[in-house]
Design a protein around this motif. Structure first.
Motif, PDB file in Angstrom:
ATOM      1  N   GLY A 281       0.799  -1.214   0.000  1.00  0.00           N
ATOM      2  CA  GLY A 281       0.000   0.000   0.000  1.00  0.00           C
ATOM      3  C   GLY A 281       0.828   1.258   0.000  1.00  0.00           C
ATOM      4  N   LEU A 282       2.110   1.174  -0.324  1.00  0.00           N
ATOM      5  CA  LEU A 282       2.991   2.330  -0.350  1.00  0.00           C
ATOM      6  C   LEU A 282       3.775   2.346  -1.648  1.00  0.00           C
ATOM      7  N   GLU A 283       4.116   3.531  -2.119  1.00  0.00           N
ATOM      8  CA  GLU A 283       5.045   3.596  -3.236  1.00  0.00           C
ATOM      9  C   GLU A 283       6.435   3.251  -2.710  1.00  0.00           C
ATOM     10  N   HIS A 284       7.289   2.826  -3.614  1.00  0.00           N
ATOM     11  CA  HIS A 284       8.620   2.389  -3.195  1.00  0.00           C
ATOM     12  C   HIS A 284       9.659   3.261  -3.889  1.00  0.00           C
ATOM     13  N   LEU A 285      10.520   3.884  -3.087  1.00  0.00           N
ATOM     14  CA  LEU A 285      11.576   4.725  -3.630  1.00  0.00           C
ATOM     15  C   LEU A 285      12.852   3.906  -3.767  1.00  0.00           C
ATOM     16  N   VAL A 286      13.418   3.923  -4.969  1.00  0.00           N
ATOM     17  CA  VAL A 286      14.628   3.135  -5.253  1.00  0.00           C
ATOM     18  C   VAL A 286      15.747   4.090  -5.629  1.00  0.00           C
ATOM     19  N   ASN A 352      24.075  -7.907   4.126  1.00  0.00           N
ATOM     20  CA  ASN A 352      24.061  -8.339   5.532  1.00  0.00           C
ATOM     21  C   ASN A 352      25.444  -8.788   5.989  1.00  0.00           C
ATOM     22  N   GLU A 353      26.135  -9.520   5.138  1.00  0.00           N
ATOM     23  CA  GLU A 353      27.458 -10.017   5.519  1.00  0.00           C
ATOM     24  C   GLU A 353      28.470  -8.892   5.664  1.00  0.00           C
ATOM     25  N   HIS A 354      28.203  -7.764   5.027  1.00  0.00           N
ATOM     26  CA  HIS A 354      29.137  -6.652   5.123  1.00  0.00           C
ATOM     27  C   HIS A 354      28.676  -5.582   6.110  1.00  0.00           C
ATOM     28  N   GLY A 355      27.732  -5.952   6.974  1.00  0.00           N
ATOM     29  CA  GLY A 355      27.445  -5.143   8.139  1.00  0.00           C
ATOM     30  C   GLY A 355      26.501  -3.985   7.959  1.00  0.00           C
ATOM     31  N   PHE A 356      25.781  -3.903   6.859  1.00  0.00           N
ATOM     32  CA  PHE A 356      24.819  -2.823   6.704  1.00  0.00           C
ATOM     33  C   PHE A 356      23.600  -3.088   7.585  1.00  0.00           C
ATOM     34  N   GLU A 357      22.931  -2.012   7.989  1.00  0.00           N
ATOM     35  CA  GLU A 357      21.791  -2.117   8.888  1.00  0.00           C
ATOM     36  C   GLU A 357      20.675  -2.956   8.252  1.00  0.00           C
ATOM     37  N   ALA A 358      20.118  -3.865   9.046  1.00  0.00           N
ATOM     38  CA  ALA A 358      19.054  -4.734   8.545  1.00  0.00           C
ATOM     39  C   ALA A 358      17.842  -3.919   8.078  1.00  0.00           C
ATOM     40  N   ASP A 359      17.511  -2.847   8.805  1.00  0.00           N
ATOM     41  CA  ASP A 359      16.366  -2.019   8.423  1.00  0.00           C
ATOM     42  C   ASP A 359      16.573  -1.382   7.050  1.00  0.00           C
ATOM     43  N   HIS A 360      17.814  -0.989   6.776  1.00  0.00           N
ATOM     44  CA  HIS A 360      18.099  -0.366   5.488  1.00  0.00           C
ATOM     45  C   HIS A 360      17.967  -1.396   4.364  1.00  0.00           C
ATOM     46  N   GLN A 364      15.229  -1.469   1.289  1.00  0.00           N
ATOM     47  CA  GLN A 364      15.613  -1.551  -0.116  1.00  0.00           C
ATOM     48  C   GLN A 364      14.859  -2.675  -0.818  1.00  0.00           C
ATOM     49  N   LEU A 365      14.647  -3.784  -0.106  1.00  0.00           N
ATOM     50  CA  LEU A 365      13.924  -4.924  -0.681  1.00  0.00           C
ATOM     51  C   LEU A 365      12.414  -4.738  -0.626  1.00  0.00           C
ATOM     52  N   SER A 366      11.968  -3.612  -0.033  1.00  0.00           N
ATOM     53  CA  SER A 366      10.536  -3.315   0.111  1.00  0.00           C
ATOM     54  C   SER A 366       9.840  -4.350   0.964  1.00  0.00           C
ATOM     55  N   GLN A 380      11.799   5.096   5.192  1.00  0.00           N
ATOM     56  CA  GLN A 380      12.413   4.413   4.056  1.00  0.00           C
ATOM     57  C   GLN A 380      13.933   4.563   3.989  1.00  0.00           C
ATOM     58  N   TYR A 381      14.534   5.316   4.922  1.00  0.00           N
ATOM     59  CA  TYR A 381      15.999   5.383   5.009  1.00  0.00           C
ATOM     60  C   TYR A 381      16.642   5.716   3.665  1.00  0.00           C
ATOM     61  N   LEU A 382      16.091   6.677   2.947  1.00  0.00           N
ATOM     62  CA  LEU A 382      16.535   6.915   1.581  1.00  0.00           C
ATOM     63  C   LEU A 382      18.002   7.327   1.513  1.00  0.00           C
ATOM     64  N   ALA A 383      18.436   8.204   2.411  1.00  0.00           N
ATOM     65  CA  ALA A 383      19.831   8.664   2.387  1.00  0.00           C
ATOM     66  C   ALA A 383      20.786   7.511   2.637  1.00  0.00           C
ATOM     67  N   GLN A 384      20.472   6.697   3.650  1.00  0.00           N
ATOM     68  CA  GLN A 384      21.338   5.555   3.974  1.00  0.00           C
ATOM     69  C   GLN A 384      21.354   4.534   2.833  1.00  0.00           C
ATOM     70  N   ARG A 385      20.193   4.316   2.228  1.00  0.00           N
ATOM     71  CA  ARG A 385      20.136   3.332   1.148  1.00  0.00           C
ATOM     72  C   ARG A 385      20.873   3.829  -0.101  1.00  0.00           C
ATOM     73  N   THR A 386      20.867   5.142  -0.303  1.00  0.00           N
ATOM     74  CA  THR A 386      21.599   5.693  -1.443  1.00  0.00           C
ATOM     75  C   THR A 386      23.080   5.371  -1.319  1.00  0.00           C
ATOM     76  N   THR A 387      23.623   5.572  -0.106  1.00  0.00           N
ATOM     77  CA  THR A 387      25.032   5.241   0.145  1.00  0.00           C
ATOM     78  C   THR A 387      25.262   3.737   0.016  1.00  0.00           C
ATOM     79  N   MET A 388      24.356   2.965   0.600  1.00  0.00           N
ATOM     80  CA  MET A 388      24.496   1.503   0.597  1.00  0.00           C
ATOM     81  C   MET A 388      24.489   0.934  -0.823  1.00  0.00           C
TER      82      MET A 388
END
Length: 413
Positions: A281-286, A352-360, A364-366, A380-388
């Motif tokens: 029910g939400l749009e997804h930002l990629v 996950n194996e390289h230590g990125f936050e599970a929430d991020h 990303q996987l929606s 949606q952690y857009l800034a963090q996901r952009t870096t990731m």
């Protein structure tokens, strides 16, 4: 061959095929009242000369040649002679046999499946229709096509589907089972079958998820990335596969993507709520990495004049087939080893194996978090996901080139 050159009877296959027409129609006796007729235009057919119950001689056509071979014509003639000997009218018994043959042919599984297929054409695009019929012709018709559908047992269907299971084509097996079950449902609701032999069979087969989510090991990933880059067929499909490796979206989301969803200046793709697979029910930002933007720019030169990123070949208003990426991976030799959906699993594992936050990663996987937190957490952690995801694109580049940089919690180690 001239008719004067015939040396023996019954007529051989060579003679039947080689007999030349004359200026007038003629008949050559094959034996026991069976004749081979040749017309001036070259048409050939079989006729039986028989006595009617009233004692008069008459002719009965048995079919054209080569559709009716010599052996089949002799078999038909023998059946009709037996009818005549029993006082039956060969004309009537021939018609009765034709009706029986017609009924039997319309009761084969092939006839039923084609009828079901035709009933769905209004709801399918041309690619889907061709793919469904192709799957039936490849996997089902050789075994069951000429069988009466009411006589095929559940255990026989089980064995056929388990054979596909053993080949590792689990998604195809699941689809074929569904097609055949639907065909039997058509027969059942139209009063031509009481039971559906495919009911319950799925409980004893693999679910198909193994192929849906199949993915190579991390050791095999560099070779796969190189294979995708060298994909020799449709360029848009090659670019699509490379995008799938970078953005970790569902294959359907990318396949059905529209150019108006992308802002390449902001490096952002907004997948709308109504897109297939959007269940939250939400749009997804990629967020888009430099590499993803580069691929999109190249793709836009190919398909940018259409609304869709991947317009279909026959109908540009509809996206490519829902198996387009799967078939491309199959052509690369990765059938049963890697699917479009499997790239999401690869991304999840590496991040996950390289230590990125599970929430991020989950954002990303929606994937929505459970409970109240999932309902209200729309950041949606857009800034963090952009870096990731930029790190992830660089990481895949390194794998492909054989130069990998390891990180932990975003820091190089």
């Amino acid at each position: 061959m001239k008719r004067s050159e015939i040396k023996r009877r019954p007529l051989s296959d060579t003679t039947l095929a080689g007999l030349e027409p004359d200026t007038k129609e003629y008949r050559e006796q094959d034996g026991n009242g069976l004749y081979f007729r040749v017309k001036p235009d070259g048409q050939k057919s079989w006729q039986l000369r028989y006595k009617t119950p009233a004692g008069k001689w008459s002719w009965l056509g048995l079919g054209g040649y080569p559709e009716v071979s010599g052996a089949l014509a002799r078999q038909k003639a023998a059946e009709l002679r037996n009818d005549a000997a029993e006082g039956k009218n060969p004309m009537a018994t021939k018609q009765a046999r034709q009706v029986a043959e017609l009924e039997a042919s319309s009761s084969t599984f092939s006839a039923l499946a084609r009828e079901w297929h035709a009933s769905r054409l209004k709801t399918w695009d041309a690619g889907t229709a061709k793919r469904v019929l192709g799957a039936l012709e490849r996997h089902v018709f050789p075994a069951f096509g000429n069988r009466l559908y009411t006589g095929i047992l559940s255990m026989e269907w089980m064995e056929l589907l388990r054979g596909m299971e053993r080949q590792g084509i689990l998604e195809q097996m699941s689809r074929v089972r569904s097609y055949c079950k639907d065909a039997y449902d058509l027969a059942r609701v139209t009063g031509r079958a009481i039971n559906n032999p495919l009911d319950g069979v799925h409980k004893f087969l693999s679910s198909g998820k193994a192929e849906n989510y199949a993915h190579v090991s991390l050791e095999e990933l560099p070779a796969l990335l190189r294979a995708i880059r060298s994909y020799p067929h449709a360029k848009d499909v090659q670019l699509g596969l490379r995008l799938l490796t970078l953005v970790a979206v569902r294959p359907s989301e990318l396949r059905e993507a529209r150019w108006d969803e992308f802002d390449l200046d902001k490096r952002l793709w907004t997948i709308p709520v109504g897109r297939k697979g959007r269940k939250k029910g939400l749009e997804h930002l990629v967020p888009l990495s430099d590499q993803a933007v580069e691929l999109l720019v190249e793709l836009r030169r190919l398909t940018g004049s259409y609304p869709l990123l991947f317009p279909g070949r026959s109908d540009r208003t509809k996206p490519r087939s829902d198996t387009v990426f799967l078939m491309a991976l199959r052509r690369l030799g990765y059938e049963g080893r890697q699917t479009g959906h499997g790239f999401r699993h690869i991304a999840s594992t590496i991040l996950n194996e390289h230590g990125f936050e599970a929430d991020h990663i989950e954002a990303q996987l929606s994937h929505k978090a459970p409970g109240v937190r999932g309902i209200y957490n729309k950041a949606q952690y857009l800034a963090q996901r952009t870096t990731m995801m930029q790190w992830y694109a660089d990481y895949l580049d390194g794998l492909e080139k054989g130069n990998v940089v390891q990180v932990h919690f975003g820091k190089v180690v």
